[in-house]
Design a protein around this motif. Structure first.
Motif, PDB file in Angstrom:
ATOM      1  N   LEU A  15       0.830  -1.205   0.000  1.00 42.58           N
ATOM      2  CA  LEU A  15       0.000   0.000   0.000  1.00 42.58           C
ATOM      3  C   LEU A  15       0.865   1.256   0.000  1.00 42.58           C
ATOM      4  N   ASP A  16       1.908   1.265   0.806  1.00 45.96           N
ATOM      5  CA  ASP A  16       2.812   2.411   0.857  1.00 45.96           C
ATOM      6  C   ASP A  16       3.434   2.663  -0.514  1.00 45.96           C
ATOM      7  N   SER A  17       3.835   1.592  -1.180  1.00 46.73           N
ATOM      8  CA  SER A  17       4.438   1.710  -2.500  1.00 46.73           C
ATOM      9  C   SER A  17       3.431   2.258  -3.514  1.00 46.73           C
ATOM     10  N   LEU A  18       2.215   1.737  -3.486  1.00 50.93           N
ATOM     11  CA  LEU A  18       1.176   2.213  -4.397  1.00 50.93           C
ATOM     12  C   LEU A  18       0.863   3.690  -4.161  1.00 50.93           C
ATOM     13  N   ALA A  20       2.865   5.966  -2.813  1.00 50.57           N
ATOM     14  CA  ALA A  20       4.020   6.764  -3.216  1.00 50.57           C
ATOM     15  C   ALA A  20       4.036   6.939  -4.734  1.00 50.57           C
ATOM     16  N   ASP A  21       3.741   5.879  -5.474  1.00 46.83           N
ATOM     17  CA  ASP A  21       3.684   5.962  -6.935  1.00 46.83           C
ATOM     18  C   ASP A  21       2.568   6.916  -7.386  1.00 46.83           C
ATOM     19  N   ALA A  22       1.411   6.806  -6.757  1.00 41.54           N
ATOM     20  CA  ALA A  22       0.291   7.677  -7.114  1.00 41.54           C
ATOM     21  C   ALA A  22       0.626   9.133  -6.808  1.00 41.54           C
ATOM     22  N   MET A  23       1.280   9.387  -5.691  1.00 43.00           N
ATOM     23  CA  MET A  23       1.649  10.752  -5.334  1.00 43.00           C
ATOM     24  C   MET A  23       2.658  11.315  -6.330  1.00 43.00           C
ATOM     25  N   ARG A  29       1.906  15.407 -12.803  1.00 44.30           N
ATOM     26  CA  ARG A  29       0.778  15.950 -13.565  1.00 44.30           C
ATOM     27  C   ARG A  29       0.518  17.401 -13.179  1.00 44.30           C
ATOM     28  N   ASN A  30       0.588  17.702 -11.888  1.00 46.05           N
ATOM     29  CA  ASN A  30       0.399  19.074 -11.449  1.00 46.05           C
ATOM     30  C   ASN A  30       1.465  19.991 -12.036  1.00 46.05           C
ATOM     31  N   GLN A  31       2.686  19.508 -12.091  1.00 44.52           N
ATOM     32  CA  GLN A  31       3.761  20.303 -12.678  1.00 44.52           C
ATOM     33  C   GLN A  31       3.504  20.537 -14.167  1.00 44.52           C
TER      34      GLN A  31
END
Length: 65
Positions: A15-18, A20-23, A29-31
């Protein structure tokens, strides 16, 4: 494994890995959005982003066009 603590730790790590990838994808995308639309009045770029977001919202709500 059969050990509940081991299973919990593996699930938490996944879950932590998922997350972190999503973030990372969200920040990228925001950039991209900021670079395309900030400090300039670019109607074409803004319209592109508007259409992209509208399409994605439609996909998540099941009403994609």
């Amino acid at each position: 494994g059969d050990d509940p603590d081991e299973i919990r730790d593996k699930i938490q790590a996944k879950l932590d890995s998922l997350l972190a990838d999503a973030m990372e994808r969200l920040l990228d995308r925001n950039q991209d959005f900021d670079e395309d639309t900030s400090l300039v009045h670019d109607v074409e770029a803004q319209n592109h982003w508007y259409q992209t977001v509208q399409s994605e919202l439609g996909e998540t709500s099941g009403t994609a066009k």
